[in-house]
Design a protein around this motif. Structure first.
Motif, mmCIF file in Angstrom:
data_model
loop_
_atom_site.group_PDB
_atom_site.id
_atom_site.type_symbol
_atom_site.label_atom_id
_atom_site.label_comp_id
_atom_site.label_asym_id
_atom_site.label_seq_id
_atom_site.Cartn_x
_atom_site.Cartn_y
_atom_site.Cartn_z
ATOM 1 N N MET A 149 -3.808 6.845 8.414
ATOM 2 C CA MET A 149 -3.462 6.723 9.836
ATOM 3 C C MET A 149 -4.303 7.657 10.690
ATOM 4 O O MET A 149 -4.625 7.340 11.832
ATOM 5 C CB MET A 149 -1.971 7.071 10.039
ATOM 6 C CG MET A 149 -1.020 5.973 9.648
ATOM 7 S SD MET A 149 -1.133 4.534 10.713
ATOM 8 C CE MET A 149 -0.076 5.004 12.070
ATOM 9 N N ILE A 150 -4.623 8.847 10.141
ATOM 10 C CA ILE A 150 -5.302 9.830 10.986
ATOM 11 C C ILE A 150 -6.807 9.683 10.858
ATOM 12 O O ILE A 150 -7.380 9.879 9.780
ATOM 13 C CB ILE A 150 -4.826 11.248 10.636
ATOM 14 C CG1 ILE A 150 -3.448 11.439 11.263
ATOM 15 C CG2 ILE A 150 -5.776 12.306 11.152
ATOM 16 C CD1 ILE A 150 -2.627 12.490 10.670
ATOM 17 N N GLU A 151 -7.442 9.254 11.973
ATOM 18 C CA GLU A 151 -8.882 9.017 11.998
ATOM 19 C C GLU A 151 -9.369 9.237 13.420
ATOM 20 O O GLU A 151 -8.552 9.437 14.336
ATOM 21 C CB GLU A 151 -9.183 7.566 11.560
ATOM 22 C CG GLU A 151 -8.646 6.541 12.535
ATOM 23 C CD GLU A 151 -8.032 5.333 11.857
ATOM 24 O OE1 GLU A 151 -8.081 5.246 10.634
ATOM 25 O OE2 GLU A 151 -7.489 4.491 12.588
ATOM 26 N N VAL A 152 -10.690 9.185 13.633
ATOM 27 C CA VAL A 152 -11.243 9.375 14.977
ATOM 28 C C VAL A 152 -10.880 8.163 15.835
ATOM 29 O O VAL A 152 -11.120 7.012 15.423
ATOM 30 C CB VAL A 152 -12.770 9.551 14.919
ATOM 31 C CG1 VAL A 152 -13.361 9.603 16.317
ATOM 32 C CG2 VAL A 152 -13.128 10.801 14.144
ATOM 33 N N GLY A 153 -10.292 8.405 17.022
ATOM 34 C CA GLY A 153 -9.906 7.328 17.924
ATOM 35 C C GLY A 153 -8.443 6.948 17.845
ATOM 36 O O GLY A 153 -7.984 6.132 18.629
ATOM 37 N N ARG A 154 -7.681 7.565 16.942
ATOM 38 C CA ARG A 154 -6.250 7.261 16.832
ATOM 39 C C ARG A 154 -5.494 7.957 17.968
ATOM 40 O O ARG A 154 -5.699 9.140 18.229
ATOM 41 C CB ARG A 154 -5.737 7.758 15.481
ATOM 42 C CG ARG A 154 -4.246 7.707 15.292
ATOM 43 C CD ARG A 154 -3.719 6.304 15.193
ATOM 44 N NE ARG A 154 -4.258 5.571 14.040
ATOM 45 C CZ ARG A 154 -3.984 4.287 13.801
ATOM 46 N NH1 ARG A 154 -3.227 3.602 14.640
ATOM 47 N NH2 ARG A 154 -4.510 3.684 12.751
ATOM 48 N N VAL A 155 -4.662 7.181 18.683
ATOM 49 C CA VAL A 155 -3.826 7.764 19.735
ATOM 50 C C VAL A 155 -2.586 8.373 19.091
ATOM 51 O O VAL A 155 -1.964 7.748 18.234
ATOM 52 C CB VAL A 155 -3.408 6.695 20.771
ATOM 53 C CG1 VAL A 155 -2.520 7.315 21.838
ATOM 54 C CG2 VAL A 155 -4.633 6.088 21.421
ATOM 55 N N CYS A 156 -2.255 9.625 19.489
ATOM 56 C CA CYS A 156 -1.145 10.353 18.873
ATOM 57 C C CYS A 156 -0.221 10.902 19.942
ATOM 58 O O CYS A 156 -0.577 10.991 21.108
ATOM 59 C CB CYS A 156 -1.664 11.513 18.026
ATOM 60 S SG CYS A 156 -2.566 10.981 16.587
ATOM 61 N N VAL A 159 -11.743 15.090 12.740
ATOM 62 C CA VAL A 159 -10.832 15.546 11.683
ATOM 63 C C VAL A 159 -11.519 16.658 10.909
ATOM 64 O O VAL A 159 -12.553 16.444 10.286
ATOM 65 C CB VAL A 159 -10.454 14.385 10.730
ATOM 66 C CG1 VAL A 159 -9.442 14.866 9.695
ATOM 67 C CG2 VAL A 159 -9.898 13.219 11.518
ATOM 68 N N MET A 160 -10.939 17.873 11.007
ATOM 69 C CA MET A 160 -11.548 19.025 10.348
ATOM 70 C C MET A 160 -10.909 19.222 8.975
ATOM 71 O O MET A 160 -9.949 18.558 8.601
ATOM 72 C CB MET A 160 -11.328 20.277 11.201
ATOM 73 C CG MET A 160 -11.906 20.169 12.591
ATOM 74 S SD MET A 160 -11.368 21.539 13.584
ATOM 75 C CE MET A 160 -12.038 21.081 15.168
ATOM 76 N N GLU A 161 -11.435 20.204 8.252
ATOM 77 C CA GLU A 161 -10.834 20.575 6.973
ATOM 78 C C GLU A 161 -9.604 21.451 7.226
ATOM 79 O O GLU A 161 -9.361 21.900 8.333
ATOM 80 C CB GLU A 161 -11.862 21.328 6.122
ATOM 81 C CG GLU A 161 -12.984 20.415 5.661
ATOM 82 C CD GLU A 161 -14.066 21.202 4.940
ATOM 83 O OE1 GLU A 161 -13.860 22.396 4.701
ATOM 84 O OE2 GLU A 161 -15.103 20.595 4.641
ATOM 85 N N GLU A 170 1.872 13.341 15.887
ATOM 86 C CA GLU A 170 2.532 12.177 15.290
ATOM 87 C C GLU A 170 1.726 10.934 15.677
ATOM 88 O O GLU A 170 1.579 10.651 16.874
ATOM 89 C CB GLU A 170 3.964 12.082 15.813
ATOM 90 C CG GLU A 170 4.844 11.099 15.093
ATOM 91 C CD GLU A 170 5.158 11.493 13.666
ATOM 92 O OE1 GLU A 170 4.956 12.674 13.326
ATOM 93 O OE2 GLU A 170 5.571 10.625 12.888
ATOM 94 N N PRO A 171 1.176 10.175 14.709
ATOM 95 C CA PRO A 171 0.324 9.039 15.068
ATOM 96 C C PRO A 171 1.116 7.858 15.626
ATOM 97 O O PRO A 171 2.286 7.677 15.326
ATOM 98 C CB PRO A 171 -0.323 8.665 13.733
ATOM 99 C CG PRO A 171 0.598 9.185 12.702
ATOM 100 C CD PRO A 171 1.225 10.420 13.265
ATOM 101 N N THR A 172 0.432 7.045 16.480
ATOM 102 C CA THR A 172 1.003 5.809 17.029
ATOM 103 C C THR A 172 0.159 4.630 16.530
ATOM 104 O O THR A 172 -0.933 4.841 16.017
ATOM 105 C CB THR A 172 0.990 5.821 18.565
ATOM 106 O OG1 THR A 172 -0.367 5.790 19.000
ATOM 107 C CG2 THR A 172 1.657 7.060 19.117
ATOM 108 N N PRO A 173 0.662 3.420 16.679
ATOM 109 C CA PRO A 173 -0.138 2.262 16.227
ATOM 110 C C PRO A 173 -1.387 1.992 17.061
ATOM 111 O O PRO A 173 -2.229 1.179 16.658
ATOM 112 C CB PRO A 173 0.857 1.099 16.333
ATOM 113 C CG PRO A 173 1.980 1.582 17.163
ATOM 114 C CD PRO A 173 2.037 3.045 16.999
ATOM 115 N N GLU A 174 -1.536 2.632 18.244
ATOM 116 C CA GLU A 174 -2.672 2.342 19.130
ATOM 117 C C GLU A 174 -3.938 3.052 18.656
ATOM 118 O O GLU A 174 -3.872 4.167 18.132
ATOM 119 C CB GLU A 174 -2.355 2.808 20.558
ATOM 120 C CG GLU A 174 -1.181 2.107 21.192
ATOM 121 C CD GLU A 174 -1.479 0.642 21.466
ATOM 122 O OE1 GLU A 174 -2.636 0.324 21.802
ATOM 123 O OE2 GLU A 174 -0.555 -0.175 21.333
ATOM 124 N N THR A 175 -5.095 2.389 18.855
ATOM 125 C CA THR A 175 -6.385 3.046 18.610
ATOM 126 C C THR A 175 -7.326 2.779 19.774
ATOM 127 O O THR A 175 -7.122 1.855 20.564
ATOM 128 C CB THR A 175 -7.063 2.526 17.321
ATOM 129 O OG1 THR A 175 -7.102 1.107 17.378
ATOM 130 C CG2 THR A 175 -6.345 2.998 16.088
#
Lengths: 93, 171
Positions: free
Chosen positions: B1-8, B25-27, B53-58
């Motif tokens: 779920m967690i990636e570049v462009g994910r709305v949270c 996304v860092m280490e 907390e991630p949402t379904p939107e990207t």
């Protein structure tokens, strides 16, 4: 005799022995209760335990943590609430 | 779920309940995030994954995209209506940018200046304080010592003498 204003149960009574050996009663306002979380009833941190007259003198940032539900919910409960809000929001879409 | 462009949604701190986008996304479980500030009041900042907390939107964004690019991407996706917020006007965007610039310049000045001043100030105060204490200490104990010595010398023999006399009398 106490002054009429002090003749209530909202006042605390301290027994003090004077240097002459007599026992006198000193009257002082009771301390208000600790602020607690509205959800889990645990004591809140960052909220001072003072009389309303003393709270008036403090600044807004000294009275409660600066976050939504600050001063009413504890931090883990706000986190859980935000998560549930997020879930509800996107369920229908 | 967690990636570049994910709305949270942020879940902790003063920005709890506000939306943001992941830029990097860092280490060690950290993430770079922006609202941007003009749109949702979330600053461009490093953030723990526990507080997001991630949402379904990207949104389609490059890695480490600027705030302007993110705003343009929001418009394309039509996310402002879903957030329930208005589109930020040009004035709002400029205000947010100015505030960030001022903060950056202040931080630079503070880093450069006060460290050197503090180092100079602190040792002077420390040096000044102990001198006073030393003087006080030197003055005070002398009279005390004199007082203590005299009465002890006088009292002890008197008491002992009195005791001796009583003992003798009893005998």
């Amino acid at each position: 005799m106490p002054t009429p204003a002090q003749r209530t149960r909202s006042f605390r009574k301290d027994r003090v022995t004077t240097p002459g050996g007599k026992v006198k009663i000193h009257y002082s306002k009771k301390q208000p209760g600790i602020a607690k979380c509205g959800n889990c009833k645990k004591p809140l941190s960052g909220v001072p335990r003072k009389l309303p007259t003393e709270l008036k003198k403090l600044k807004k940032t000294q009275k409660r943590p600066d976050r939504p539900y600050g001063g009413t919910l504890c931090s883990p409960c706000t986190k859980a609430k935000m998560k549930s809000k997020n879930m509800e929001r996107w369920e229908n879409d | 779920m967690i990636e570049v462009g994910r709305v949270c949604m942020k879940t902790a701190g003063r920005e709890a309940g506000k939306f943001c986008v992941i830029l990097d996304v860092m280490e060690d479980g950290y993430v770079l995030v922006t609202g941007p500030k003009a749109a949702t009041t979330v600053k461009r900042r490093k953030c723990s994954l526990h507080h997001v907390e991630p949402t379904p939107e990207t949104v389609k964004i490059k890695k480490n995209a600027t705030d302007d690019e993110v705003l343009a991407a929001y418009k394309q996706a039509g996310l402002f209506s879903k957030f329930g917020t208005k589109e930020p006007t040009a004035k709002d965007v400029e205000k947010a940018k100015d505030a960030e610039r001022k903060r950056a310049t202040k931080a630079k000045e503070e880093k450069a200046k006060p460290k050197a001043e503090k180092k100079e100030d602190k040792p002077e105060e420390k040096k000044a304080e102990p001198k006073k204490e030393e003087i006080k200490k030197e003055e005070k104990p002398k009279p005390k010592a004199e007082k203590k010595e005299k009465p002890k010398a006088e009292k002890k023999p008197a008491k002992s003498a009195a005791k001796k006399t009583t003992k003798k009398a009893k005998k």
